[in-house]
Design a protein around this motif. Structure first.
Motif, short mmCIF file in Angstrom:
data_model
loop_
_atom_site.label_atom_id
_atom_site.label_comp_id
_atom_site.label_asym_id
_atom_site.label_seq_id
_atom_site.Cartn_x
_atom_site.Cartn_y
_atom_site.Cartn_z
N ALA A 19 -5.22 2.84 -1.37
CA ALA A 19 -6.32 2.13 -0.72
C ALA A 19 -6.48 0.71 -1.25
O ALA A 19 -6.99 -0.16 -0.54
CB ALA A 19 -7.62 2.91 -0.92
N ALA A 20 -6.05 0.44 -2.47
CA ALA A 20 -6.23 -0.89 -3.06
C ALA A 20 -5.12 -1.86 -2.65
O ALA A 20 -5.38 -3.01 -2.32
CB ALA A 20 -6.28 -0.77 -4.58
N THR A 21 -3.87 -1.36 -2.64
CA THR A 21 -2.74 -2.27 -2.40
C THR A 21 -2.14 -2.13 -1.00
O THR A 21 -1.41 -3.00 -0.55
CB THR A 21 -1.64 -2.01 -3.43
N GLY A 22 -2.42 -1.02 -0.32
CA GLY A 22 -1.82 -0.78 0.98
C GLY A 22 -0.42 -0.22 0.90
O GLY A 22 0.25 -0.05 1.92
N GLU A 23 0.05 0.10 -0.29
CA GLU A 23 1.40 0.63 -0.47
C GLU A 23 1.48 2.06 0.06
O GLU A 23 0.59 2.88 -0.17
CB GLU A 23 1.77 0.62 -1.95
N VAL A 24 2.54 2.37 0.77
CA VAL A 24 2.77 3.72 1.26
C VAL A 24 3.32 4.56 0.11
O VAL A 24 4.41 4.29 -0.42
CB VAL A 24 3.75 3.73 2.45
N LEU A 25 2.56 5.56 -0.28
CA LEU A 25 2.94 6.39 -1.42
C LEU A 25 3.82 7.56 -1.01
O LEU A 25 4.75 7.93 -1.74
CB LEU A 25 1.68 6.91 -2.14
N SER A 26 3.54 8.16 0.12
CA SER A 26 4.35 9.30 0.57
C SER A 26 4.09 9.55 2.05
O SER A 26 3.09 9.10 2.61
CB SER A 26 4.02 10.56 -0.24
#
Length: 484
Positions: free
Chosen positions: A49-56
């Motif tokens: 939610a903070a960086t917008g990075e797709v985790l999985s």
């Protein structure tokens, strides 16, 4: 478990010998051997939610059977033994936390006054029952002759055991007030609502404060479950606690003078004072004044005596287990389908529904505007439309919090298995954090694909596996108890 017909046996054998049985068994285990899982197609993406990075990312196509199965979540033991067991466990922890703390509830909540109360239904006619080992009805009640107007005896000299099919049956079905029974059952939730209001009023009077200022002195918290009796009527069992003034956490200590003995008297007086004039079924019906039964049982938890067995000590785990057990029951779990009394109750509901329909047609009003317009929809519950397990907002943790904590644990466990790292049990204390503390966002697109297993044989295999799991858990608990 139903009788194993040749067709059902063939389905079970087909599943056990199928090439995809390992995939099915793995899927069934993931949903705890739920009897009627919901099937879904779709995908989800977990994003920081903070960086917008797709985790999985996740897709139901990656599941062993190509579709995602999730628990049905049914609380009724007769419908799904596995999910009802989870519901009962959550209810147990919810109730227990409000007694001794834990799950985010401070332990000093155990110092607050606490009362275990049972609110019963009134009588609508003489029924067979258990009288603490004594004869059912060895005497003629005062004012009632030994033979009713229909020629049936009003006494019973038998000693009934728990399995006696006469339990709950009227001594004279023609004397029994079935219509009054159904109407009381329909308005039982309203009686409980009025009981909570009346209790607060009596509490303010007992403490000598205006009712408007009561929250500044004490607050009333409770957890309540409903239980079907053999005669088909609901009883309410409740833990009622007195806290101090409202705070951010809602678990302030009770002030001096607010004792368990005072709360017991207030609960007894409030239950006896509650009245409700039920609306008429139609213009030919009469107004009935509803109330709780006279067999009220309210006692401080400090007495440490069980209401169902006064000779045994009452401890928090027993109280929580006692209430959680009834939260998974329904009418069909208590009464047999061929129970004559139950059949007459259903006929009484049918008759009341017909009268309601005629009244709706005569008055030309929508069904939802009639006080009994939806009575027929609750026929399977013998007219009871309330929740079987409820609590006040600040009694303890919520079922939603417990479910979200379980989901967080499953995610952490899955990540630990995927990464090959051990899961630190010491880090699980924060599983009950608010959703605002979540640092990830899950975005998904799901389509409903159906409910239940492919065949009845699959469902019976799942139920059998769930039964073995319950037996194993009971064995482990008994073994742990003996090793203490």
């Amino acid at each position: 478990m139903p009788a194993l017909t040749p067709h059902l046996e063939a389905q079970m054998v087909a599943r056990l010998t199928a090439k995809d049985f390992p995939a099915w068994a793995d899927t069934a285990a993931k949903v705890g051997h739920c009897a009627h899982p919901v099937r879904l197609h779709g995908t989800s993406t977990t994003i920081d939610a903070a960086t917008g990075e797709v985790l999985s990312t996740y897709s139901s196509a990656d599941e062993p059977l190509g579709v995602l199965h999730v628990r049905c979540g049914n609380r009724r033991e007769s419908a799904c033994p596995s999910c009802s067991r989870v519901y009962a466990a959550d209810t147990f922890h919810l109730i227990r936390a409000g007694v001794i703390g834990g799950k985010g509830v401070p332990e000093d909540v155990a110092d607050n006054p606490l009362v275990f109360a049972t609110l019963t239904a009134p009588t609508f006619g003489l029924v067979h029952g258990r009288r603490n080992g004594r004869k059912c009805r060895a005497f003629t009640p005062k004012g009632i002759p030994g033979i009713c107007e229909h020629g049936r005896p009003t006494v019973c000299h038998a000693v009934h055991d728990d399995q006696d099919r006469l339990l709950g049956q009227p001594l004279c079905p023609d004397c029994y007030d079935y219509t009054g029974h159904v109407i009381w059952q329909w308005w039982a939730p309203e009686l409980w609502r009025r009981f909570t209001i009346t209790t607060r009023r009596h509490l303010a009077k007992a403490l000598g404060v205006p009712q408007s200022r009561l929250p500044n002195v004490v607050t009333l918290q409770y957890a309540k479950v409903a239980e079907y009796q053999h005669r088909g009527l609901i009883h309410f069992h409740a833990l009622i606690r007195l806290d101090g003034p409202k705070t951010d956490t809602g678990f302030a200590p009770a002030p001096g003078g607010a004792t368990a003995a005072l709360l017991t008297r207030v609960v007894e007086d409030a239950a006896a004072a509650v009245r409700f004039d039920a609306p008429r079924l139609d213009e030919d019906d009469r107004v009935r004044r509803l109330r709780f039964g006279t067999q009220l049982d309210a006692r401080p938890i400090a007495t440490r005596r069980r209401t169902d067995d006064p000779d045994r000590e009452l401890v928090p785990e027993q109280v929580a287990g006692y209430l959680a057990k009834y939260a998974t029951k329904s009418a069909s779990d208590t009464l047999d389908a061929d129970n004559p009394h139950w059949q007459r109750l259903r006929h009484a509901i049918d008759d009341a529904t017909e009268r309601t329909d005629a009244d709706l047609h005569r008055r030309r009003i929508p069904r939802l505007e009639h006080p009994y317009g939806l009575l027929g929809k609750w026929r399977h519950m013998l007219g009871f439309r309330g929740h079987f397990s409820t609590k006040s907002r600040r009694y303890s943790v919520t079922l939603g919090q417990l479910r979200r904590a379980r989901a967080r644990f499953q995610r952490r466990l899955a990540h630990a298995h995927r990464d090959g790292t051990p899961l630190d049990v010491g880090d699980l204390n924060d599983l009950l954090r608010d959703d605002a503390d979540e640092t990830t966002l899950v975005v998904g697109q799901w389509v409903y694909a159906g409910s239940g297993w492919d065949t009845d044989g699959d469902a019976e295999l799942a139920k059998a596996a769930a039964a073995r799991a319950r037996e194993y858990a009971a064995w482990r608990a008994e073994k742990k108890h003996h090793n203490r």
